[in-house]
Design an enzyme around this catalytic site. Structure first.
Site, PDB file in Angstrom:
ATOM      1  N   THR A 148      -9.782  38.916  -0.390  1.00  0.00           N
ATOM      2  CA  THR A 148      -8.677  38.107  -0.904  1.00  0.00           C
ATOM      3  C   THR A 148      -9.050  36.628  -0.899  1.00  0.00           C
ATOM      4  O   THR A 148      -9.825  36.180  -0.043  1.00  0.00           O
ATOM      5  CB  THR A 148      -7.389  38.327  -0.069  1.00  0.00           C
ATOM      6  N   SER A 183      -3.453  34.482   8.371  1.00  0.00           N
ATOM      7  CA  SER A 183      -2.712  35.583   9.018  1.00  0.00           C
ATOM      8  C   SER A 183      -3.738  36.551   9.607  1.00  0.00           C
ATOM      9  O   SER A 183      -4.925  36.522   9.239  1.00  0.00           O
ATOM     10  CB  SER A 183      -1.848  36.339   8.007  1.00  0.00           C
ATOM     11  N   TYR A 185      -3.832  39.624   8.949  1.00  0.00           N
ATOM     12  CA  TYR A 185      -4.301  40.432   7.813  1.00  0.00           C
ATOM     13  C   TYR A 185      -5.482  39.753   7.116  1.00  0.00           C
ATOM     14  O   TYR A 185      -6.533  40.366   6.902  1.00  0.00           O
ATOM     15  CB  TYR A 185      -3.156  40.660   6.813  1.00  0.00           C
ATOM     16  N   HIS A 186      -5.306  38.475   6.778  1.00  0.00           N
ATOM     17  CA  HIS A 186      -6.397  37.795   6.075  1.00  0.00           C
ATOM     18  C   HIS A 186      -7.659  37.747   6.948  1.00  0.00           C
ATOM     19  O   HIS A 186      -8.779  37.848   6.452  1.00  0.00           O
ATOM     20  CB  HIS A 186      -5.962  36.384   5.661  1.00  0.00           C
ATOM     21  N   LYS A 189      -9.859  40.722   6.643  1.00  0.00           N
ATOM     22  CA  LYS A 189     -10.731  40.691   5.460  1.00  0.00           C
ATOM     23  C   LYS A 189     -11.975  39.840   5.723  1.00  0.00           C
ATOM     24  O   LYS A 189     -13.051  40.126   5.211  1.00  0.00           O
ATOM     25  CB  LYS A 189      -9.972  40.096   4.269  1.00  0.00           C
TER      26      LYS A 189
HETATM   27  P1  NAD Z   1      -1.326  48.956  -1.443  1.00  0.00           P
HETATM   28  O1  NAD Z   1      -0.855  48.905  -0.031  1.00  0.00           O
HETATM   29  O2  NAD Z   1      -0.337  49.244  -2.514  1.00  0.00           O
HETATM   30  O3  NAD Z   1      -2.519  50.037  -1.562  1.00  0.00           O
HETATM   31  C1  NAD Z   1      -3.443  50.293  -0.539  1.00  0.00           C
HETATM   32  C2  NAD Z   1      -3.601  51.804  -0.445  1.00  0.00           C
HETATM   33  O4  NAD Z   1      -4.558  52.096   0.596  1.00  0.00           O
HETATM   34  C3  NAD Z   1      -2.300  52.517  -0.062  1.00  0.00           C
HETATM   35  O5  NAD Z   1      -2.014  53.554  -0.976  1.00  0.00           O
HETATM   36  C4  NAD Z   1      -2.558  53.033   1.349  1.00  0.00           C
HETATM   37  O6  NAD Z   1      -1.882  54.250   1.612  1.00  0.00           O
HETATM   38  C5  NAD Z   1      -4.074  53.185   1.368  1.00  0.00           C
HETATM   39  N1  NAD Z   1      -4.652  53.060   2.717  1.00  0.00           N
HETATM   40  C6  NAD Z   1      -4.421  52.090   3.645  1.00  0.00           C
HETATM   41  N2  NAD Z   1      -5.111  52.329   4.766  1.00  0.00           N
HETATM   42  C7  NAD Z   1      -5.810  53.478   4.545  1.00  0.00           C
HETATM   43  C8  NAD Z   1      -6.698  54.248   5.340  1.00  0.00           C
HETATM   44  N3  NAD Z   1      -6.996  53.907   6.593  1.00  0.00           N
HETATM   45  N4  NAD Z   1      -7.239  55.373   4.808  1.00  0.00           N
HETATM   46  C9  NAD Z   1      -6.939  55.757   3.539  1.00  0.00           C
HETATM   47  N5  NAD Z   1      -6.087  55.065   2.737  1.00  0.00           N
HETATM   48  C10 NAD Z   1      -5.533  53.940   3.245  1.00  0.00           C
HETATM   49  O7  NAD Z   1      -2.096  47.585  -1.712  1.00  0.00           O
HETATM   50  P2  NAD Z   1      -2.527  46.902  -3.098  1.00  0.00           P
HETATM   51  O8  NAD Z   1      -1.580  45.825  -3.396  1.00  0.00           O
HETATM   52  O9  NAD Z   1      -2.823  47.944  -4.112  1.00  0.00           O
HETATM   53  O10 NAD Z   1      -3.877  46.212  -2.649  1.00  0.00           O
HETATM   54  C11 NAD Z   1      -5.114  46.919  -2.700  1.00  0.00           C
HETATM   55  C12 NAD Z   1      -6.235  46.062  -2.112  1.00  0.00           C
HETATM   56  O11 NAD Z   1      -6.324  44.833  -2.836  1.00  0.00           O
HETATM   57  C13 NAD Z   1      -5.999  45.695  -0.656  1.00  0.00           C
HETATM   58  O12 NAD Z   1      -7.221  45.769   0.041  1.00  0.00           O
HETATM   59  C14 NAD Z   1      -5.513  44.276  -0.730  1.00  0.00           C
HETATM   60  O13 NAD Z   1      -5.827  43.564   0.423  1.00  0.00           O
HETATM   61  C15 NAD Z   1      -6.247  43.746  -1.941  1.00  0.00           C
HETATM   62  N6  NAD Z   1      -5.503  42.629  -2.549  1.00  0.00           N
HETATM   63  C16 NAD Z   1      -4.259  42.848  -3.078  1.00  0.00           C
HETATM   64  C17 NAD Z   1      -3.562  41.781  -3.640  1.00  0.00           C
HETATM   65  C18 NAD Z   1      -2.194  41.956  -4.235  1.00  0.00           C
HETATM   66  O14 NAD Z   1      -1.616  40.960  -4.697  1.00  0.00           O
HETATM   67  N7  NAD Z   1      -1.641  43.162  -4.270  1.00  0.00           N
HETATM   68  C19 NAD Z   1      -4.137  40.495  -3.646  1.00  0.00           C
HETATM   69  C20 NAD Z   1      -5.403  40.316  -3.099  1.00  0.00           C
HETATM   70  C21 NAD Z   1      -6.078  41.395  -2.555  1.00  0.00           C
END
Ligand code: NAD
Length: 394
Positions: A148, A183, A185-186, A189
């Site tokens: 991120t 955070s 979370y960040h 990453k």
């Molecule tokens: P999301 O939570 O909708 O999807 C993540 C998926 O991963 C979920 O379906 C969850 O069940 C699965 N998951 C989590 N832990 C797991 C594990 N231990 N084993 C198997 N599956 C697991 O999130 P998103 O918004 O689709 O984001 C996806 C990725 O993109 C993330 O890594 C997030 O950090 C990154 N990201 C998202 C955004 C955003 O704006 N949505 C921005 C920057 C980065």
């Protein structure tokens, strides 16, 4: 595309993983989809739900087969289970693995100790298991990992793509760009990025770390083919992303809630560009031993600019409310992030437009009866070490 690739998408039941898996499949690749449904579990825990109803993982996969004639190989399990990860990687034998499967909400990680520990364990251990599974199965598998833009924080210098050339006491080296995230979370990453870079250095793995901006939008050409292919749309104060939440507030006639002055500037990207960036990264892999970082964002806007853009696009009157900022973050800062690599590889960005915002208003109208306005009130305070779960969406 010249060559059909085998691509395993981790976190494929999530907001971005699902449309990306369909996009890659639609481009002719053989796609595997993996998830443990943790995201659906957070909904239950917090008492919230996606604005748009989503089908079960099985029904989604079956619908895609009906609509496109293409199969998705399905793996249900947890990345923190090393045997499961190794079996999935060895079983599918991917050319590339796209890793979305992490707990991704900053506020969720800041609820209390247990949520911070869960977030870092889930994310860091899951990725570490994956690195071992790749190294043991086939080090030439290309890891495409979602990071991120929040890893960098808001430094008072230009943000480069992952690496920085530093001259210190007359000597020069190329170092990982220093990180100052906001955070736990960040931070997970950041820890992942270091582990991945190390694995590339010692085992010769190849990886692309995509430091993605905040994603907005809900539809892609593939998810629009059938309501059972829809992806989630989160608007609550824990998982909702800012532009999506503002669209809901505008339609409800509520003020758009800006935290602090709204001067916080962030990189943004349209969900359709997320999928395209992943395709580009997979089809143009990093070299053996290379840890490559791309900033996956297409424009930057302050939170106040986003609020004003949404307000201007809405046909009725919209107010903007400035709330005490529950987060600890700079509200007036320098922000200039380089994001040229993906464009050089062919990305043609969809910049934020009135048409996109209007399509979100229409989506919100369509599902208006499912909105729970109290879910949008921020309840996780960064300065408090314990935010009672019951207060989060009370
Ligand atoms: P999301 O939570 O909708 O999807 C993540 C998926 O991963 C979920 O379906 C969850 O069940 C699965 N998951 C989590 N832990 C797991 C594990 N231990 N084993 C198997 N599956 C697991 O999130 P998103 O918004 O689709 O984001 C996806 C990725 O993109 C993330 O890594 C997030 O950090 C990154 N990201 C998202 C955004 C955003 O704006 N949505 C921005 C920057 C980065």
């Amino acid at each position: 595309m010249d060559e059909v690739m085998r691509i395993l998408v981790l976190g494929a039941d999530g907001y971005l993983g699902w449309p990306t898996a369909l996009y890659l499949s639609d481009h002719g690749h053989d796609v595997g989809v993996l998830d443990n449904f943790a995201r659906r579990g957070y909904d239950t825990e917090l008492g919230v739900r996606s604005l748009v109803p989503i089908a079960s993982f099985e029904e989604r996969i079956e619908t895609w087969r009906e609509v496109s004639g293409r199969q998705l190989a399905s793996y249900v399990g947890d990345l923190t289970d090393p045997q499961f990860v190794s079996a999935a990687v060895a079983g599918f034998r991917p050319d590339a693995i796209v890793h979305f499967a992490e707990q991704r909400a900053a506020p969720y990680s800041m609820i209390d100790r247990a949520h911070a520990v869960y977030t870092q364990t889930n994310n860091v251990v899951g990725t570490l298991n994956l690195l071992y599974a790749i190294a043991e199965t086939d080090p030439s598998i290309h890891l495409v990992k979602l990071g991120t833009m929040g890893e960098y924080g808001t430094p008072n210098i230009d943000i480069e793509e992952g690496w920085l050339e530093i001259t210190h006491n007359g000597r020069t080296d190329r170092m990982l760009y220093p990180k100052r995230p906001g955070s736990f979370y960040h931070l997970s990453k950041v820890h992942d990025s270091h582990n991945i870079e190390f694995a590339c250095r010692i085992w010769g793995l190849r990886a692309t770390d995509l430091n993605q901006g905040v994603v907005y939008g809900q539809q892609t050409p593939q998810t629009a083919l059938d309501p059972r292919l829809a992806t989630r749309f989160d608007y609550d104060a824990v998982f909702g992303t800012v532009l999506n939440r503002f669209a809901i507030q505008a339609v409800l006639g509520h003020p758009l809630t800006v935290y602090g002055t709204g001067g916080q500037t962030r990189g943004l990207i349209d969900i359709r560009d997320t999928a395209e960036c992943i395709r580009i990264a997979c089809e143009n892999p990093a070299g053996p031993g290379e840890f490559r970082v791309f900033n996956q964002m297409t424009q930057s806007l302050s939170v106040e600019q986003i609020a004003k853009t949404v307000a201007a696009a809405y046909p009725g009157a919209v107010e903007v409310d400035y709330l005490d900022n529950p987060r600890v973050e700079s509200e007036n800062h320098y922000y200039n992030a380089v994001h040229t690599s993906l464009e050089q590889l062919g990305l043609r960005p969809h910049l934020l437009s009135d048409t996109l915002i209007e399509s979100l208003f229409a989506l919100v109208e369509q599902h208006r009866d499912r909105i729970e306005p109290e879910a949008m009130r921020p309840a996780v305070q960064w300065r408090r070490q314990s935010n009672p779960s019951s207060a989060i969406v009370a």
